[in-house]
Motif scaffolding. Structure first.
Motif, short mmCIF file in Angstrom:
data_model
loop_
_atom_site.label_atom_id
_atom_site.label_comp_id
_atom_site.label_asym_id
_atom_site.label_seq_id
_atom_site.Cartn_x
_atom_site.Cartn_y
_atom_site.Cartn_z
N GLY A 211 -36.58 -20.48 23.36
CA GLY A 211 -35.66 -20.21 24.46
C GLY A 211 -36.31 -20.42 25.81
O GLY A 211 -35.70 -20.93 26.75
N ALA A 212 -37.59 -20.03 25.92
CA ALA A 212 -38.32 -20.23 27.17
C ALA A 212 -38.49 -21.72 27.47
O ALA A 212 -38.38 -22.15 28.62
CB ALA A 212 -39.68 -19.55 27.11
N ALA A 213 -38.76 -22.51 26.42
CA ALA A 213 -38.93 -23.96 26.62
C ALA A 213 -37.63 -24.60 27.09
O ALA A 213 -37.62 -25.44 27.99
CB ALA A 213 -39.40 -24.61 25.33
N VAL A 214 -36.50 -24.19 26.47
CA VAL A 214 -35.21 -24.77 26.84
C VAL A 214 -34.84 -24.40 28.28
O VAL A 214 -34.41 -25.26 29.06
CB VAL A 214 -34.11 -24.30 25.87
N SER A 215 -35.00 -23.13 28.63
CA SER A 215 -34.68 -22.73 30.00
C SER A 215 -35.65 -23.37 31.00
O SER A 215 -35.27 -23.69 32.14
CB SER A 215 -34.69 -21.21 30.14
N GLY A 216 -36.89 -23.58 30.57
CA GLY A 216 -37.85 -24.27 31.43
C GLY A 216 -37.43 -25.70 31.70
O GLY A 216 -37.56 -26.20 32.83
N GLU A 217 -36.91 -26.37 30.68
CA GLU A 217 -36.39 -27.73 30.88
C GLU A 217 -35.24 -27.72 31.88
O GLU A 217 -35.15 -28.60 32.74
CB GLU A 217 -35.93 -28.32 29.56
N THR A 218 -34.36 -26.73 31.76
CA THR A 218 -33.23 -26.66 32.69
C THR A 218 -33.72 -26.44 34.11
O THR A 218 -33.20 -27.04 35.07
CB THR A 218 -32.27 -25.53 32.27
N LEU A 219 -34.72 -25.57 34.28
CA LEU A 219 -35.29 -25.37 35.62
C LEU A 219 -35.89 -26.66 36.16
O LEU A 219 -35.78 -26.96 37.35
CB LEU A 219 -36.35 -24.28 35.56
N ALA A 220 -36.50 -27.45 35.27
CA ALA A 220 -37.07 -28.72 35.70
C ALA A 220 -35.98 -29.68 36.16
O ALA A 220 -36.10 -30.37 37.18
CB ALA A 220 -37.87 -29.35 34.57
N VAL A 221 -34.88 -29.74 35.39
CA VAL A 221 -33.75 -30.58 35.77
C VAL A 221 -33.24 -30.20 37.15
O VAL A 221 -33.03 -31.06 38.03
CB VAL A 221 -32.61 -30.46 34.73
N ILE A 222 -33.04 -28.91 37.35
CA ILE A 222 -32.49 -28.43 38.63
C ILE A 222 -33.44 -28.76 39.78
O ILE A 222 -33.02 -29.21 40.84
CB ILE A 222 -32.24 -26.91 38.55
N ALA A 223 -34.73 -28.54 39.55
CA ALA A 223 -35.71 -28.81 40.60
C ALA A 223 -35.68 -30.27 41.01
O ALA A 223 -35.71 -30.60 42.21
CB ALA A 223 -37.11 -28.42 40.13
N HIS A 224 -35.63 -31.17 40.03
CA HIS A 224 -35.58 -32.59 40.36
C HIS A 224 -34.28 -32.96 41.06
O HIS A 224 -34.28 -33.72 42.03
CB HIS A 224 -35.74 -33.43 39.10
N LEU A 225 -33.17 -32.41 40.59
CA LEU A 225 -31.88 -32.73 41.21
C LEU A 225 -31.82 -32.24 42.65
O LEU A 225 -31.17 -32.86 43.49
CB LEU A 225 -30.74 -32.11 40.40
N ARG A 226 -32.51 -31.16 42.93
CA ARG A 226 -32.51 -30.61 44.29
C ARG A 226 -33.63 -31.20 45.15
O ARG A 226 -33.75 -30.88 46.33
CB ARG A 226 -32.64 -29.09 44.25
N GLY A 227 -34.47 -32.05 44.53
CA GLY A 227 -35.58 -32.63 45.27
C GLY A 227 -36.59 -31.60 45.73
O GLY A 227 -37.21 -31.73 46.78
#
Length: 493
Positions: A211-227
């Motif tokens: 679960g931590a890995a999946v939510s970490g991936e989502t945080l990575a997606v958001i960070a990149h999308l927000r620059g």
């Protein structure tokens, strides 16, 4: 496995197939499992197990057939074309909760392989017989599969059903993670970040590593999308390869991704610097600024090497957990005609890929780079082997279309040169599909290039020239000098 045991395995397989002997199949399978075959033989082994399961089903031994099914669902890869039939055997043999568990495993494998449609079919079957205590988990997985297809409205009822079933703390955290992914789809990045952060915190408190890995991936997606690649995300080694996958959208858009990379270098965190030096090197490579690109990529490799021993996921390892900077260096070597160096760097990247926690990204990119290197040294046959390896890796580890994107135009060229029209056209379709997901001119240029080779393979030289010229313009707009010049030369064919 020694040659003697290999020969013995195939001898029993031959007897089993000729005599339709369950005993011979069982002996062959036992020999295989007790030995150590090469990875290339897994497909054949799985075919033998499938034949064994079918034979037992036909003989009425449904319990034995179900045992063979479990042998397949516990291993990898798991073949899409056999899943429905094998799961059907499990339903007939066991029914109820055990069958639901097997359907759930099928769905999980389809998710890993990037097949949300197949996953949804399997999860729907699981819902028919799963217990109420497990039902919420299946609904949550259904919601995630719908979001893989970008179907927010279809995902929401499953999320509501999962929440209504009283999830335990760890499952509540995973539901927060799915809601975060839904918010990303809806364009609410601020809300998504808040939900994903909560999901990550809950997962860590519950000891839920997945679960931590999946939510970490989502945080990575958001960070990149927000620059806004936040420093704390650098400490998530399980998503390092994933970070590079996400950065590709910036590389194939018009503009300068180097500015984004330089901001990350400035924050001082070592994992962030490793990522950023690679991204900067990639942007320079695509602009054919060879010396500067080499310096940045070598810097990235050095930082990743220094991180490998510090990573809890790679204790004591001398290999860095990210293959990309070595692969981009191999690509650079191929671009300038240093084929020996390209081969050495591909070998180094292969060693890294065997240990990465994100094989979906590493192997897709590795085989795609090998296909490009093969075409640059003039070997269409070697390139085709690498194209097929990309497809095999996707079946085994899951598909990452962005990491293997270059295989579409390069593979289409290789197939065109050997007259394989259908295969060239299939890769052109794949490139068009990918270009439809991203707005950058680099993506559309790859689709034009693959389409040009498909037309050339079909004998339409005029149409091919139009597509190649369009590819050259698209690459030029994205600042990809090497590929623009390559496409301009192709237009003269």
């Amino acid at each position: 496995m020694t040659d003697k045991r290999v020969d013995l395995f195939w001898a029993f397989v031959a007897v089993a197939r000729r005599a339709k002997s369950a005993e011979a199949y069982a002996t062959a399978i036992s020999i295989y499992r007790d030995g150590s075959f090469s990875g290339d033989s897994e497909d054949e082994f799985f075919l033998v197990v499938e034949e064994y399961a079918g034979l037992l089903e036909a003989a009425g031994d449904l319990s034995g057939a179900a045992e063979a099914v479990r042998l397949l669902t516990d291993a990898s890869p798991f073949h899409a074309d056999s899943q429905a039939g094998l799961a059907r055997i499990a339903v007939l043999a066991e029914g109820g909760e055990r069958a639901a568990g097997l359907w759930e495993q099928v769905g999980d494998r389809r998710v890993q392989a990037g097949d949300p449609g197949g996953a949804l079919s399997a999860f729907d079957q699981a819902l028919e017989s799963v217990s109420r205590t497990q039902e919420g988990r299946i609904h949550r997985k259904c919601a995630s599969a719908w979001l893989m297809r970008h179907e927010v409205d279809e995902a929401q009822p499953h999320l509501a059903a999962a929440a209504a079933l009283g999830p335990d703390p760890a499952e509540s955290g995973r539901l927060l993670g799915v809601r975060a992914a839904l918010a990303v789809e809806a364009g609410d990045l601020a809300g998504a970040q808040e939900l994903a952060s909560r999901a990550h915190s809950v997962a860590r408190d519950c000891g839920d590593a997945e679960g931590a890995a999946v939510s970490g991936e989502t945080l990575a997606v958001i960070a990149h999308l927000r620059g806004n690649w936040r420093p704390e995300l650098h400490e998530l080694p399980s998503v390092w390869d994933f970070n590079h996958c996400l950065s590709q959208s910036r590389l194939y858009e018009a503009g300068d991704p180097g500015g984004y990379a330089r901001r990350i270098v400035a924050d001082g965190a070592a994992p962030g610097q490793a990522f950023a030096w690679c991204l900067l090197g990639e942007s320079l490579l695509l602009r054919a600024e060879w010396d500067e690109a080499a310096a940045c990529l070598e810097r990235s490799c050095a930082v990743y090497e220094s991180l490998s021993d510090r990573s809890p996921e790679f204790p004591g390892s001398s290999r860095a957990p990210v293959a990309l900077p070595w692969l981009r260096r191999a690509e650079l070597a191929a671009c300038i005609g240093d084929h020996a160096e390209a081969a050495a760097l591909l070998e180094r990247a292969t060693a890294i890929a065997t240990e990465t926690p994100m094989p979906r990204h590493a192997w897709a990119r590795l085989h795609a780079t090998a296909a490009f290197a093969a075409m640059e040294r003039g070997s269409a046959s070697d390139a085709i082997r690498s194209v097929r390896a990309v497809q095999s890796a996707a079946a085994r580890h899951g598909e990452c279309p962005t990491c293997s994107a270059v295989v579409n135009p390069v593979g289409a060229q290789a197939y065109a040169l050997v007259g394989a029209v259908d295969s060239a056209q299939a890769l052109a379709v794949s490139a068009e599909r990918l270009a439809g997901l991203f707005p950058g001119s680099g993506w559309s240029a790859m689709a034009d290039s693959a389409g040009g080779w498909a037309l050339l393979a079909a004998g339409d030289g005029v149409g091919a020239g139009v597509r190649f010229r369009s590819a050259a313009a698209g690459y030029a707009e994205a600042g990809h000098r090497f590929w623009a010049e390559r496409s301009s030369l192709n237009a003269l064919r």
